[in-house]
Design a protein around this motif. Structure first.
Motif, PDB file in Angstrom:
ATOM      1  N   VAL A  41       0.821  -1.211   0.000  1.00 38.27           N
ATOM      2  CA  VAL A  41       0.000   0.000   0.000  1.00 38.27           C
ATOM      3  C   VAL A  41       0.854   1.259   0.000  1.00 38.27           C
ATOM      4  N   ARG A  42       1.771   1.348   0.930  1.00 37.50           N
ATOM      5  CA  ARG A  42       2.596   2.553   1.044  1.00 37.50           C
ATOM      6  C   ARG A  42       3.585   2.676  -0.115  1.00 37.50           C
ATOM      7  N   VAL A  43       4.075   1.554  -0.567  1.00 37.53           N
ATOM      8  CA  VAL A  43       4.999   1.551  -1.711  1.00 37.53           C
ATOM      9  C   VAL A  43       4.306   2.081  -2.955  1.00 37.53           C
ATOM     10  N   LEU A  44       3.086   1.599  -3.201  1.00 36.84           N
ATOM     11  CA  LEU A  44       2.346   2.073  -4.372  1.00 36.84           C
ATOM     12  C   LEU A  44       1.968   3.537  -4.229  1.00 36.84           C
ATOM     13  N   ASP A  45       1.575   3.955  -3.044  1.00 39.35           N
ATOM     14  CA  ASP A  45       1.198   5.359  -2.846  1.00 39.35           C
ATOM     15  C   ASP A  45       2.357   6.283  -3.214  1.00 39.35           C
ATOM     16  N   ALA A  46       3.559   5.909  -2.804  1.00 38.80           N
ATOM     17  CA  ALA A  46       4.730   6.716  -3.168  1.00 38.80           C
ATOM     18  C   ALA A  46       4.976   6.678  -4.675  1.00 38.80           C
ATOM     19  N   GLY A  47       4.795   5.507  -5.290  1.00 38.24           N
ATOM     20  CA  GLY A  47       5.014   5.377  -6.726  1.00 38.24           C
ATOM     21  C   GLY A  47       4.007   6.155  -7.563  1.00 38.24           C
ATOM     22  N   LEU A  48       2.821   6.372  -7.001  1.00 43.95           N
ATOM     23  CA  LEU A  48       1.774   7.108  -7.714  1.00 43.95           C
ATOM     24  C   LEU A  48       1.918   8.625  -7.585  1.00 43.95           C
ATOM     25  N   ALA A  49       2.873   9.072  -6.819  1.00 39.81           N
ATOM     26  CA  ALA A  49       3.011  10.505  -6.542  1.00 39.81           C
ATOM     27  C   ALA A  49       3.016  11.390  -7.795  1.00 39.81           C
ATOM     28  N   PRO A  50       3.661  10.986  -8.904  1.00 41.16           N
ATOM     29  CA  PRO A  50       3.684  11.882 -10.080  1.00 41.16           C
ATOM     30  C   PRO A  50       2.395  11.904 -10.883  1.00 41.16           C
ATOM     31  N   PHE A  51       1.428  11.061 -10.528  1.00 41.44           N
ATOM     32  CA  PHE A  51       0.261  10.869 -11.386  1.00 41.44           C
ATOM     33  C   PHE A  51      -1.012  11.429 -10.757  1.00 41.44           C
ATOM     34  N   SER A  52      -1.927  11.874 -11.618  1.00 42.18           N
ATOM     35  CA  SER A  52      -3.210  12.392 -11.137  1.00 42.18           C
ATOM     36  C   SER A  52      -4.347  11.407 -11.384  1.00 42.18           C
ATOM     37  N   ALA A  53      -4.060  10.315 -12.108  1.00 40.47           N
ATOM     38  CA  ALA A  53      -5.068   9.293 -12.373  1.00 40.47           C
ATOM     39  C   ALA A  53      -4.376   7.949 -12.563  1.00 40.47           C
ATOM     40  N   TRP A  54      -5.092   6.875 -12.212  1.00 43.28           N
ATOM     41  CA  TRP A  54      -4.519   5.549 -12.448  1.00 43.28           C
ATOM     42  C   TRP A  54      -5.591   4.561 -12.860  1.00 43.28           C
ATOM     43  N   ALA A  71     -11.263 -16.721  -3.229  1.00 41.55           N
ATOM     44  CA  ALA A  71     -11.323 -17.484  -1.978  1.00 41.55           C
ATOM     45  C   ALA A  71      -9.936 -17.887  -1.481  1.00 41.55           C
ATOM     46  N   GLY A  72      -8.988 -17.964  -2.386  1.00 39.00           N
ATOM     47  CA  GLY A  72      -7.640 -18.360  -1.993  1.00 39.00           C
ATOM     48  C   GLY A  72      -6.782 -17.231  -1.460  1.00 39.00           C
ATOM     49  N   ARG A  73      -7.302 -16.023  -1.432  1.00 43.00           N
ATOM     50  CA  ARG A  73      -6.540 -14.885  -0.923  1.00 43.00           C
ATOM     51  C   ARG A  73      -6.799 -14.739   0.578  1.00 43.00           C
ATOM     52  N   TRP A  74      -5.750 -14.751   1.355  1.00 46.13           N
ATOM     53  CA  TRP A  74      -5.829 -14.623   2.821  1.00 46.13           C
ATOM     54  C   TRP A  74      -6.839 -15.627   3.391  1.00 46.13           C
ATOM     55  N   ARG A  75      -6.741 -16.864   2.954  1.00 42.23           N
ATOM     56  CA  ARG A  75      -7.702 -17.889   3.368  1.00 42.23           C
ATOM     57  C   ARG A  75      -7.746 -18.011   4.888  1.00 42.23           C
ATOM     58  N   GLY A  76      -8.970 -18.098   5.398  1.00 49.42           N
ATOM     59  CA  GLY A  76      -9.166 -18.255   6.829  1.00 49.42           C
ATOM     60  C   GLY A  76      -9.112 -16.964   7.616  1.00 49.42           C
ATOM     61  N   GLN A  77      -8.942 -15.847   6.918  1.00 51.40           N
ATOM     62  CA  GLN A  77      -8.879 -14.554   7.593  1.00 51.40           C
ATOM     63  C   GLN A  77     -10.059 -13.682   7.169  1.00 51.40           C
ATOM     64  N   ASP A  78     -10.411 -12.752   8.018  1.00 57.30           N
ATOM     65  CA  ASP A  78     -11.464 -11.800   7.701  1.00 57.30           C
ATOM     66  C   ASP A  78     -10.860 -10.642   6.913  1.00 57.30           C
ATOM     67  N   LYS A  79     -10.405 -10.959   5.704  1.00 56.32           N
ATOM     68  CA  LYS A  79      -9.669  -9.990   4.885  1.00 56.32           C
ATOM     69  C   LYS A  79      -9.931 -10.318   3.427  1.00 56.32           C
ATOM     70  N   THR A  80     -10.363  -9.324   2.662  1.00 54.31           N
ATOM     71  CA  THR A  80     -10.656  -9.541   1.247  1.00 54.31           C
ATOM     72  C   THR A  80      -9.912  -8.590   0.319  1.00 54.31           C
ATOM     73  N   GLU A  81      -9.260  -7.575   0.878  1.00 48.33           N
ATOM     74  CA  GLU A  81      -8.549  -6.578   0.070  1.00 48.33           C
ATOM     75  C   GLU A  81      -7.156  -6.359   0.653  1.00 48.33           C
ATOM     76  N   CYS A  82      -6.185  -6.108  -0.222  1.00 55.35           N
ATOM     77  CA  CYS A  82      -4.834  -5.820   0.277  1.00 55.35           C
ATOM     78  C   CYS A  82      -4.765  -4.440   0.906  1.00 55.35           C
ATOM     79  N   GLY A  83      -5.624  -3.523   0.426  1.00 54.85           N
ATOM     80  CA  GLY A  83      -5.658  -2.191   1.011  1.00 54.85           C
ATOM     81  C   GLY A  83      -5.350  -1.057   0.064  1.00 54.85           C
ATOM     82  N   ILE A  84      -4.902  -1.362  -1.150  1.00 55.89           N
ATOM     83  CA  ILE A  84      -4.522  -0.256  -2.041  1.00 55.89           C
ATOM     84  C   ILE A  84      -5.730   0.548  -2.502  1.00 55.89           C
ATOM     85  N   HIS A  85      -6.927  -0.011  -2.356  1.00 53.12           N
ATOM     86  CA  HIS A  85      -8.124   0.725  -2.753  1.00 53.12           C
ATOM     87  C   HIS A  85      -8.902   1.235  -1.538  1.00 53.12           C
ATOM     88  N   LEU A  86      -8.234   1.260  -0.394  1.00 51.62           N
ATOM     89  CA  LEU A  86      -8.815   1.788   0.835  1.00 51.62           C
ATOM     90  C   LEU A  86      -8.062   3.053   1.230  1.00 51.62           C
TER      91      LEU A  86
END
Length: 242
Positions: free
Chosen positions: A124-137, A215-230
């Protein structure tokens, strides 16, 4: 919500909402967001569709790829194959800075203790820094992928202050398969082995027949998103680019 950004998203929808694929991306890259637009791609099982559209519209468009250093080797090889096959010249690899890894995950198993913290640090933080030069993605999200995405619009006023463009929002799994077949695009090598949504190796599992594609992402956890869209928490610079 940023009202000006929301108005902009609505204007773009009115102007381009009837276009798709390369026909949609060309004016966005060439006019609306010239030099300020990037595609974010995981080079996962469905990524070839959007990467092919970008290659047709503008093969030099910046493509941001976050290498968390926890990815499958197959993903890294698939990335190299697709870049060469499609003639993409704007791919940028983003990774956590070495000193940040030492500080935040010295033993390399933060994913085991706190998967959300690991996603936040490595992606999440890595992508946020990488997006710094852009106004849309551009994202590859689709409404069918998760309950959190069922109302996904074509143009979105992002919480990060940028316009987010979702060209495949209304694609179904069948649409993805048809596009891949129609353009003879190579499949991710792990797909045949039951990995239908692929992220980092420690947090990705095979999907059984009849299960949700993610279903195979973070199996067994209450987690469905990595966070880059939060919404992003307060952050420090944790990025290294190549």
């Amino acid at each position: 919500m940023n009202k000006a950004l929301l108005t902009r998203a609505r204007e773009l929808t009115a102007r381009y909402g009837n276009l798709e694929g390369a026909d949609l991306l060309r004016p966005l890259a060439g006019t609306e967001f010239k030099d300020k637009l990037a595609l974010v791609s995981s080079f996962g099982t469905e990524s070839a569709v959007l990467l092919h559209m970008v290659a047709q519209a503008d093969p030099g468009l910046p493509v941001l790829f976050v290498n968390t250093r926890k990815l499958f080797g197959e993903t890294l090889r698939y990335r190299r194959m697709l870049v060469e096959r499609l003639g993409l010249t704007g791919v940028r690899e983003l990774s956590p800075a070495a000193e940040a890894e030492t500080a935040h995950d010295p033993d390399g198993i933060l994913w085991r203790r706190d998967a959300t913290a690991c996603c936040d640090f490595r992606k999440v933080r890595v992508l946020d820094a990488g997006l710094a030069p852009f106004s849309a993605w551009i994202t590859g999200r689709k409404r069918y992928q998760a309950t959190t995405r069922i109302e996904l619009p074509l143009f979105e006023a992002g919480s990060d202050g940028r316009i987010k463009i979702n060209p495949l929002a209304n694609y179904t799994r069948a649409d993805v398969e048809a596009y891949l077949d129609r353009h003879d695009l190579p499949r991710h090598p792990l797909e045949e082995d039951g990995y239908l949504s692929i992220g980092c190796m420690p947090c990705t599992d095979r999907v059984a027949p009849g299960e949700d594609i993610r279903a195979g992402r973070w199996r067994g956890q209450d987690k469905t998103e990595c966070g880059i869209h939060l919404p992003l928490p307060s952050s420090t610079n944790l990025v290294g680019a190549s």
